[in-house]
Design a protein around this motif. Structure first.
Motif, short mmCIF file in Angstrom:
data_model
loop_
_atom_site.label_atom_id
_atom_site.label_comp_id
_atom_site.label_asym_id
_atom_site.label_seq_id
_atom_site.Cartn_x
_atom_site.Cartn_y
_atom_site.Cartn_z
N PRO A 158 16.14 10.14 -41.22
CA PRO A 158 15.06 10.41 -42.30
C PRO A 158 15.78 11.58 -43.12
O PRO A 158 16.57 12.41 -42.63
N ALA A 159 15.09 11.52 -44.37
CA ALA A 159 15.61 12.71 -45.49
C ALA A 159 15.58 13.82 -44.78
O ALA A 159 14.50 14.35 -44.27
N GLY A 160 16.54 14.77 -44.90
CA GLY A 160 16.57 16.08 -44.47
C GLY A 160 16.77 16.32 -43.02
O GLY A 160 16.76 17.43 -42.39
N ALA B 113 28.37 23.80 -44.86
CA ALA B 113 26.85 23.18 -44.77
C ALA B 113 25.81 24.15 -45.34
O ALA B 113 25.77 25.36 -45.15
N CYS B 114 24.75 23.75 -45.83
CA CYS B 114 23.75 24.42 -46.04
C CYS B 114 22.76 24.83 -44.75
O CYS B 114 23.12 24.50 -43.87
N ASP B 115 22.58 26.25 -44.83
CA ASP B 115 21.81 26.98 -43.87
C ASP B 115 20.74 27.75 -44.07
O ASP B 115 20.26 27.73 -45.52
N HIS C 183 13.12 26.28 -45.41
CA HIS C 183 13.60 24.95 -45.64
C HIS C 183 14.33 24.54 -44.57
O HIS C 183 15.09 25.55 -43.80
N ALA C 184 14.43 23.22 -44.43
CA ALA C 184 15.40 22.47 -43.43
C ALA C 184 16.90 22.76 -44.10
O ALA C 184 17.08 22.93 -45.16
N SER C 185 17.92 22.77 -43.08
CA SER C 185 19.34 22.74 -43.46
C SER C 185 20.14 21.89 -42.50
O SER C 185 19.79 21.60 -41.39
N CYS C 186 21.39 21.61 -43.01
CA CYS C 186 22.28 20.93 -42.25
C CYS C 186 22.63 21.83 -40.91
O CYS C 186 23.16 20.99 -39.90
N ALA C 187 22.95 22.90 -41.16
CA ALA C 187 23.22 23.94 -40.15
C ALA C 187 22.32 23.72 -38.98
O ALA C 187 22.69 23.53 -37.64
N GLU C 188 21.15 23.87 -39.05
CA GLU C 188 19.97 23.79 -38.10
C GLU C 188 20.09 22.27 -37.89
O GLU C 188 19.62 22.27 -36.47
N ASN C 189 20.27 21.58 -38.47
CA ASN C 189 20.10 19.98 -37.87
C ASN C 189 21.23 19.86 -36.94
O ASN C 189 20.88 19.21 -35.97
N CYS D 5 21.71 15.58 -46.05
CA CYS D 5 21.19 16.79 -46.52
C CYS D 5 20.00 17.03 -47.24
O CYS D 5 19.63 16.31 -48.07
N PRO D 6 19.28 18.09 -46.80
CA PRO D 6 17.96 18.31 -47.35
C PRO D 6 17.86 19.06 -48.80
O PRO D 6 16.90 19.43 -49.29
#
Length: 213
Positions: A13-15, A99-101, A113-119, A181-182
């Motif tokens: 899913p997105a994000g 990666a966004c964080d 906000h969600a982030s790729c680092a947290e994902n 990526c969100p």
């Protein structure tokens, strides 16, 4: 410890992010479902997560900002981990942008906000691994960050159409995490983040070569 191996395509899913495990020789196709979506790809040695894809070592190995078709991504131990096997997208990808964080979004004033680092961290801890001590530089598929003559970078919308896909072959047993990526504070994902899809491909089904269209 639980590991994931999907016999059928799985939608991210997105994000959000998803993890898959690959045996050496198997393939992973990442499809941009709706077009215009960036994916952050993190690749680890399944048996030793201290070994992972390294953008700097890969640039040294290939003498390119991003590998050409048929070339390999290598680890922080300079061993091939993935091969860039096929691509039906315009072939624009990135290995420069981190990666966004949460810190990135905090700078925007967007604290939740969600982030790729947290994902990535969530995917690994859900599998029973410790949270990584640092976030490796991802392989940013479909991400369009041209480098100008004056060395400046531009943040452009992904040029992919619905159904465009990139395929990798695992060169060792891998744990792969892919984040849809969100990012929605710049142009890279167009109007809004959208889903990606993952398909694991048995080794006997992989193409030997496929050019950019």
């Amino acid at each position: 410890m639980t590991t994931l191996s999907y016999p059928e395509p799985v939608t991210i899913p997105a994000g959000q992010g998803r993890a898959v495990t690959l045996r050496a020789g198997a393939g992973l196709r990442i499809t941009d479902v709706d077009g215009g979506q960036v994916g952050d790809v993190f690749a680890y040695n399944r048996h030793d997560l201290t070994e992972h894809h390294s953008a700097s070592h890969t640039r040294t190995h290939t003498e390119r900002l991003f590998p050409a078709l048929g070339q390999s991504f290598v680890t922080n131990r300079r061993r091939p981990i993935l091969t860039y096997l096929a691509d039906t997208s315009p072939g624009m990808h990135d290995m420069l942008i981190a990666a966004c964080d949460p810190e990135r979004y905090a700078a925007y004033g967007d604290l939740d906000h969600a982030s790729c680092a947290e994902n990535l961290c969530r995917a690994l801890t859900e599998l029973g691994y410790d949270a990584p001590p640092f976030i490796p530089q991802p392989i940013n598929v479909f991400m369009r960050i041209p480098v100008a003559a004056d060395d400046s970078l531009s943040w452009l919308a992904a040029a992919t159409a619905p159904g465009d896909a990139i395929t990798f072959r695992a060169e060792m047993d891998c744990l792969i995490v892919v984040s849809a990526c969100p990012q929605d504070h710049n142009a890279i994902n167009g109007a809004a983040p959208t889903p990606l899809a993952l398909t694991i491909l048995p080794s006997h089904t992989l193409p030997t070569e496929e050019n950019h269209r």
